[in-house]
Design a protein around this motif. Structure first.
Motif, PDB file in Angstrom:
ATOM      1  N   PRO A 133       2.925  11.335  12.238  1.00 20.76           N
ATOM      2  CA  PRO A 133       2.321  10.048  12.613  1.00 20.76           C
ATOM      3  C   PRO A 133       3.187   9.248  13.572  1.00 20.76           C
ATOM      4  O   PRO A 133       2.668   8.595  14.484  1.00 20.76           O
ATOM      5  N   ASP A 164      -1.214  13.878   3.436  1.00 16.26           N
ATOM      6  CA  ASP A 164      -1.160  12.441   3.744  1.00 16.26           C
ATOM      7  C   ASP A 164      -0.824  12.202   5.214  1.00 16.26           C
ATOM      8  O   ASP A 164      -1.351  11.275   5.838  1.00 16.26           O
ATOM      9  N   GLU A 168      -3.234  10.369   7.967  1.00 17.69           N
ATOM     10  CA  GLU A 168      -2.733   9.229   8.743  1.00 17.69           C
ATOM     11  C   GLU A 168      -2.922   9.457  10.241  1.00 17.69           C
ATOM     12  O   GLU A 168      -3.271   8.524  10.986  1.00 17.69           O
ATOM     13  N   GLN A 171      -6.610   8.957  11.006  1.00 16.16           N
ATOM     14  CA  GLN A 171      -6.950   7.542  10.973  1.00 16.16           C
ATOM     15  C   GLN A 171      -6.445   6.829  12.221  1.00 16.16           C
ATOM     16  O   GLN A 171      -7.143   5.984  12.800  1.00 16.16           O
ATOM     17  N   TRP A 172      -5.218   7.176  12.671  1.00 16.19           N
ATOM     18  CA  TRP A 172      -4.669   6.573  13.883  1.00 16.19           C
ATOM     19  C   TRP A 172      -5.570   6.867  15.076  1.00 16.19           C
ATOM     20  O   TRP A 172      -5.861   5.974  15.887  1.00 16.19           O
TER      21      TRP A 172
END
Length: 365
Positions: A133, A164, A168, A171-172
């Motif tokens: 991320p 996870d 992430e 989602q970013w």
């Protein structure tokens, strides 16, 4: 480059070998064609330019398996992936694509993503680690139309980001209006690691590419899955790129058969690879990446030149009748890397069999 005479010697020895660590048993062309003939139901007809019940039923099956609205069967992943990124680019109006330095599109496609498809790739992240991320957050998201993530990552031994971390990253991209594409050439290997179904993994992405010959034993062929509007556009671009073949029924039959016979055993192959790789990591003279393996594959690195290792491997297969390794896929004058992919061949023997032979082989170096 490995000397052609060594390659030929290796290939000849493999054909005569009694045991093989790699992939699935390889049928002869005649055997495979006979098998496929038995796959055809009496009422089935060949596909014609992407239409017909045979191809449409199979596309629907894969779309459903991946949790997508629609799918498109294509002859190669080298067509499917840049095509998908092109459609994403047109839908977002942006030509930049973020992807890992080890991506197939950067290393093995003569930069067709730029020269043929007019896209601008941006390599991100550590070449030896999955994208994180933090790598994405350090980017200027404004010019990016798409993010490509490979699961598992072939060039670095089948490594996978944590669940996870993957969520992430997805989602970013979503929050920044960036389309998410999954290079799932070996996606079939991932559910055991994530303890999630193919549809849940695929749900993190707008489009998904899968291959049918790498793990499933098909002849060739790929599927691109996404929403219906996306696939409609993909069909147009496939036609423009010469990928709308008059008929693909041999590839479809082989893919259908491979899916039925080989997909159910993939969790066992992953667990076998994990155990075997972990045991090999205990041996002196070889390095396992990743340690332990995370998919049904891993890399073995030896402190020896690529050419010399290739010669030693060929000699071992000749003398022992056991294919313990493929020829090195990369390396230099000081190190060589071999890729091990686990399938039915390895699983016919206990892991102790391969450990014994690997010890014997390392002793020859």
């Amino acid at each position: 480059m490995i000397d052609p005479s060594i390659q030929q010697r290796y290939q000849s020895a493999c054909q005569q070998a009694s045991y093989n660590l790699l992939r699935h048993p390889q049928a002869t062309m005649a055997e495979q064609l006979n098998q496929l003939a038995k796959e055809v139901a009496e009422d089935e007809q060949r596909d014609v330019y992407g239409s017909g019940q045979l191809i449409e039923d199979f596309e629907y099956q894969i779309a459903e398996l991946l949790g997508k609205e629609a799918a498109l069967f294509l002859p190669t992943g080298t067509l499917a992936q840049p095509l998908a990124l092109k459609v994403h680019s047109l839908q977002t109006g942006k030509t930049d694509v973020a992807l890992h330095p080890s991506s197939h599109l950067l290393l093995h496609e003569q930069m067709g993503i730029e020269h043929l498809w007019g896209l601008n790739p941006q390599a991100i992240g550590d070449p030896q680690q999955p994208i994180k991320p933090a790598d994405l957050k350090a980017l200027n998201a404004e010019p990016l139309g798409a993010l490509l993530i490979e699961l598992p990552m072939r060039e670095i031994g089948g490594q996978l980001p944590a669940w996870d971390s993957l969520k992430e990253q997805s989602q970013w991209a979503r929050e920044n209006g960036i389309r998410r594409h999954l290079d799932g050439a070996r996606l079939w290997q991932t559910p055991d690691f994530y303890q999630r179904g193919l549809d849940e993994i695929s749900a993190l992405f707008d489009s998904v590419y899968v291959s049918f010959y790498k793990d499933l034993g098909g002849i060739s062929g790929a599927v691109l899955a996404a929403d219906t509007k996306f696939i409609q556009q993909a069909k147009i671009w496939a036609r423009r790129a010469g990928g709308n073949l008059i008929s693909l029924y041999p590839e479809i039959l082989a893919a259908r058969r491979g899916l039925r016979e080989n997909l159910p055993m993939m969790p066992d192959a992953v667990r076998y690879a994990h155990a075997l790789g972990s045991a090999l990591a205990e041996l002196k003279g070889v390095e396992v990446t990743p340690d332990p393996p995370q998919a049904a594959m891993f890399h073995l690195t030896f402190a020896i030149s690529r050419q010399r290792l290739a010669d030693k491997i060929s000699l071992y297969v000749q003398e022992q009748g056991v294919v313990i390794l493929p020829l090195p896929r990369s390396g230099d004058s000081h190190r060589a890397v071999c890729e091990v992919t686990i399938g039915r061949n390895a699983m016919t023997q206990p892991q102790s069999f391969w450990l014994r032979h690997m010890k014997q082989f390392i002793a020859t170096l």
